[in-house]
Motif scaffolding. Structure first.
Motif, short mmCIF file in Angstrom:
data_model
loop_
_atom_site.label_atom_id
_atom_site.label_comp_id
_atom_site.label_asym_id
_atom_site.label_seq_id
_atom_site.Cartn_x
_atom_site.Cartn_y
_atom_site.Cartn_z
N ILE A 144 91.17 38.98 13.73
CA ILE A 144 92.40 38.19 13.65
C ILE A 144 92.61 37.71 12.22
CG2 ILE A 144 93.58 36.10 14.41
CD1 ILE A 144 92.21 36.32 17.05
N ARG A 145 93.83 37.87 11.73
CA ARG A 145 94.22 37.30 10.45
C ARG A 145 95.28 36.23 10.71
NH1 ARG A 145 96.12 41.56 6.19
NH2 ARG A 145 96.16 39.64 4.94
N CYS A 146 95.15 35.11 10.04
CA CYS A 146 96.10 34.02 10.22
C CYS A 146 96.33 33.33 8.87
CB CYS A 146 95.58 33.01 11.25
SG CYS A 146 94.05 32.19 10.74
N ARG A 147 97.18 32.33 8.88
CA ARG A 147 97.35 31.52 7.67
C ARG A 147 96.11 30.61 7.51
NH1 ARG A 147 102.87 28.35 7.79
NH2 ARG A 147 101.72 27.34 9.49
N LYS A 148 95.81 30.29 6.29
CA LYS A 148 94.61 29.49 6.04
C LYS A 148 94.70 28.14 6.73
CE LYS A 148 91.50 28.14 2.30
NZ LYS A 148 91.26 28.18 0.84
N GLN A 149 95.90 27.53 6.70
CA GLN A 149 96.05 26.20 7.30
C GLN A 149 96.01 26.24 8.83
OE1 GLN A 149 98.29 27.87 5.47
NE2 GLN A 149 100.42 27.22 5.85
N ASP A 150 96.16 27.45 9.40
CA ASP A 150 96.14 27.57 10.86
C ASP A 150 94.75 27.88 11.41
OD1 ASP A 150 98.86 27.18 10.86
OD2 ASP A 150 99.37 29.32 10.98
N LEU A 151 93.76 27.98 10.54
CA LEU A 151 92.43 28.41 10.96
C LEU A 151 91.87 27.57 12.12
CD1 LEU A 151 90.18 30.43 10.49
CD2 LEU A 151 89.25 28.90 8.72
N PRO A 152 91.91 26.24 12.06
CA PRO A 152 91.37 25.46 13.20
C PRO A 152 92.10 25.74 14.51
CG PRO A 152 91.65 24.09 11.25
CD PRO A 152 92.34 25.36 10.95
N MET A 153 93.43 25.83 14.46
CA MET A 153 94.20 26.10 15.69
C MET A 153 93.88 27.49 16.24
SD MET A 153 98.03 24.59 15.13
CE MET A 153 98.34 22.84 14.91
N VAL A 154 93.73 28.47 15.35
CA VAL A 154 93.46 29.84 15.81
C VAL A 154 92.07 29.90 16.44
CG1 VAL A 154 93.13 32.24 15.07
CG2 VAL A 154 95.03 30.88 14.16
N LYS A 155 91.09 29.21 15.83
CA LYS A 155 89.74 29.18 16.42
C LYS A 155 89.80 28.60 17.83
CE LYS A 155 86.95 28.83 12.20
NZ LYS A 155 86.01 27.97 11.42
N ALA A 156 90.55 27.51 17.99
CA ALA A 156 90.66 26.89 19.31
C ALA A 156 91.35 27.84 20.29
CB ALA A 156 91.44 25.58 19.19
N ALA A 157 92.40 28.55 19.81
CA ALA A 157 93.12 29.49 20.68
C ALA A 157 92.20 30.63 21.11
CB ALA A 157 94.34 30.03 19.94
N VAL A 158 91.35 31.10 20.21
CA VAL A 158 90.42 32.19 20.54
C VAL A 158 89.42 31.73 21.60
CG1 VAL A 158 88.51 33.59 19.66
CG2 VAL A 158 90.64 33.38 18.34
N GLN A 159 88.84 30.56 21.40
CA GLN A 159 87.85 30.06 22.37
C GLN A 159 88.48 29.84 23.74
OE1 GLN A 159 84.59 29.97 21.77
NE2 GLN A 159 85.17 30.85 19.77
N LYS A 160 89.72 29.45 23.76
CA LYS A 160 90.39 29.21 25.04
C LYS A 160 90.74 30.52 25.74
CE LYS A 160 94.34 26.82 27.14
NZ LYS A 160 95.48 25.92 26.91
N ASN A 161 91.10 31.54 24.95
CA ASN A 161 91.63 32.77 25.55
C ASN A 161 90.57 33.81 25.88
OD1 ASN A 161 94.49 32.33 25.69
ND2 ASN A 161 94.57 32.44 23.46
N PRO A 193 99.75 35.89 3.92
CA PRO A 193 100.38 35.32 2.72
C PRO A 193 101.13 34.03 3.04
CG PRO A 193 101.55 37.29 3.43
CD PRO A 193 100.29 37.23 4.25
N PRO A 194 101.30 33.17 2.05
CA PRO A 194 101.92 31.85 2.30
C PRO A 194 103.37 31.93 2.74
CG PRO A 194 101.58 32.25 -0.06
CD PRO A 194 100.86 33.33 0.65
N GLU A 195 104.06 33.06 2.45
CA GLU A 195 105.47 33.14 2.86
C GLU A 195 105.63 33.37 4.35
OE1 GLU A 195 104.36 37.19 1.00
OE2 GLU A 195 104.07 35.06 0.57
N ILE A 196 104.53 33.72 5.05
CA ILE A 196 104.58 33.87 6.50
C ILE A 196 104.68 32.48 7.14
CG2 ILE A 196 103.32 34.64 8.54
CD1 ILE A 196 104.45 36.90 6.92
N SER A 197 105.61 32.35 8.09
CA SER A 197 105.87 31.03 8.69
C SER A 197 104.82 30.64 9.72
CB SER A 197 107.25 31.01 9.35
OG SER A 197 108.25 31.28 8.39
N GLY A 198 104.09 31.60 10.23
CA GLY A 198 103.08 31.29 11.23
C GLY A 198 102.78 32.49 12.09
#
Length: 226
Positions: free
Chosen positions: A134-151, A174-179
């Motif tokens: 999984i690739r995500c935005r750097k600032q979304d890392l904690p949320m993505v980790k939580a989403a992975v553990q849940k799913n 990249p930073p221009e991605i909204s999420g």
């Protein structure tokens, strides 16, 4: 009884007058005949030239009418293309405005976290691979980790298979991605693009007929709706 010189002269004059009269009448007859033939030929030539002139202008009129039709068709096509371009520009502007608003979604932590959970789980189901990255935005890392553990347990229960998930912390979006996220199989050859931008583009593509009807009304020339 012999004629006198006076009588001879008189007869000669009569004969000369008769001959002259005959010659004049013949000349008049020839002139009249020539005049008649001239008038006939002149009328024939005039009629021939008149028909040629009428044919010429009739041909020109048809050419002008054809040119008018071609020009009108070209003008209508140009106008139609301008209308289509204006419509496409409007839709493009609306999509650009929608993309600019995507950033607001990530600013709502509760709503965005729920959205990330759905995007991650959908990626798992689309790939159906034993190992994913999984690739995500750097600032979304904690949320993505939580989403992975849940799913992970949800996915295992749904497909009866294990799944190994690695979050790429060396290559963030990249930073221009909204999420959103991008999910790859183990060798990176298959990708599920679940960023907010890619989801918007997919939705716009699927809903384009409805969008056009909402903006411009039903196209009377359209025979198929799909």
């Amino acid at each position: 009884m012999a004629l006198s010189d006076a009588d001879v002269q008189k007869q000669i004059k009569h004969m000369m007058a008769f001959i002259e009269q005959e010659a004049n009448e013949k000349a008049e007859e020839i002139d009249a005949k020539a005049e008649e033939e001239f008038n006939i030929e002149k009328g024939r030539l005039v009629q021939t030239q008149r028909l040629k002139i009428m044919e010429y202008y009739e041909k020109k009129e048809k050419q002008i009418e054809q040119q008018k039709k071609i020009q009108m068709s070209n003008l209508m096509n140009q106008a139609r293309l301008k209308v289509l371009k204006a419509r496409d520009d409007l839709i493009s502007d609306l999509l650009n405005e929608a993309r600019q608003r995507l950033g607001k979604i990530a600013k709502d932590p509760v709503r965005y976290a729920t959205l990330l959970e759905g995007l991650v789980l959908q990626g798992f189901y689309q790939l159906l691979e034993p190992s994913v990255v999984i690739r995500c935005r750097k600032q979304d890392l904690p949320m993505v980790k939580a989403a992975v553990q849940k799913n992970i347990p949800i996915f295992k229960a749904g497909v009866k298979k294990d799944i190994n998930v690695r979050i790429d912390q060396d290559n963030f979006l990249p930073p221009e991605i909204s999420g959103g996220v991008e999910i790859y199989n183990a060798n990176g050859k298959i990708k599920v693009a679940n960023t907010l931008e890619s989801r918007l583009d997919l939705m716009a593509q699927q809903m384009m007929p409805e969008i056009r009807v909402a903006l411009f009304g039903v196209n009377p020339n359209r025979k198929f709706l799909d």
